[in-house]
Write an enzyme that holds these catalytic residues in place. Structure first.
Site, short mmCIF file in Angstrom:
data_model
loop_
_atom_site.label_atom_id
_atom_site.label_comp_id
_atom_site.label_asym_id
_atom_site.label_seq_id
_atom_site.Cartn_x
_atom_site.Cartn_y
_atom_site.Cartn_z
N ASP A 1 63.85 86.46 -6.25
CA ASP A 1 62.82 86.00 -5.32
C ASP A 1 61.96 85.02 -6.10
O ASP A 1 61.08 85.42 -6.86
CB ASP A 1 61.98 87.18 -4.81
N GLU B 1 66.67 83.24 -2.78
CA GLU B 1 66.12 82.81 -1.50
C GLU B 1 66.02 81.30 -1.43
O GLU B 1 65.62 80.64 -2.39
CB GLU B 1 64.73 83.44 -1.30
N ASP C 1 57.53 91.48 -4.71
CA ASP C 1 58.45 90.49 -5.29
C ASP C 1 59.76 91.15 -5.73
O ASP C 1 60.84 90.63 -5.48
CB ASP C 1 57.78 89.78 -6.47
#
Length: 180
Positions: free
Chosen positions: A7, A66, A138
């Site tokens: 992330d 991502e 996170d």
């Protein structure tokens, strides 16, 4: 197969490592790479080195990260893109294949709903990996990214796209069944 989920973020980059054996997912590790208040090149170097260290420690077979979304603030989007680029460079330099998923694909694959909250993501990660505690947002997103990849994120996202067409017909999925 061992999967490293990322992330990306300029201040905090989350990571999550899981093992997949058939349909079984097992938690290996998770946490964050924090960058100091320094100039941009130093922060990007910290992210790159952090990813490189994770690869040496955990030897992932695959990775998932991502995709960047366009933020209201264009400067924030550019900085996030650079942090993401540093992470991808670390993965590629370590010889780890990289898959990319949108936040929508991630949430559909893990929670079953593309507009899930951070809290819903955290709770599903806890359930899917049978964790005793709740990881930070996170780390949870990074673990979710690894789960998304393990479940064939693109396929699940495509299947999740069927739900709006069912809703137009007055149908919905509840507990794995169509109800109307």
């Amino acid at each position: 197969m061992r999967i490293l989920g990322i992330d990306p973020g300029l201040r905090v980059t989350g990571f999550g490592v899981i093992d997949q054996s058939g349909h079984t997912l097992s938690y290996v590790a998770s946490g964050v790479i924090k960058t100091a208040d320094a100039d941009l090149p130093s922060r990007l170097g910290t992210i790159f080195e952090g990813i490189s260290t994770l690869i040496r420690q955990h030897s992932p077979d695959q990775s998932a990260i991502e995709k960047v979304f366009v933020n209201v603030n264009p400067q924030s989007t550019l900085l996030l893109g650079q942090a993401r680029g540093a992470a991808i460079c670390g993965l590629v330099a370590g010889g780890v294949p990289v898959a990319e998923y949108t936040a929508l694909q991630l949430k559909q694959a893990v929670v079953g709903y593309g507009r899930a909250t951070k809290e819903q993501m955290q709770q599903m990660v806890v359930r899917l990996l049978n964790l005793s505690g709740v990881p930070g947002t996170d780390a949870a997103d990074a673990l979710g990214m690894a789960i998304c990849h393990a479940h064939g994120g693109t396929t699940l996202s495509t299947l999740g796209g069927i739900a709006p067409s069912l809703a137009k017909k007055g149908l919905r999925v509840r507990r794995g069944r169509l109800v109307g």
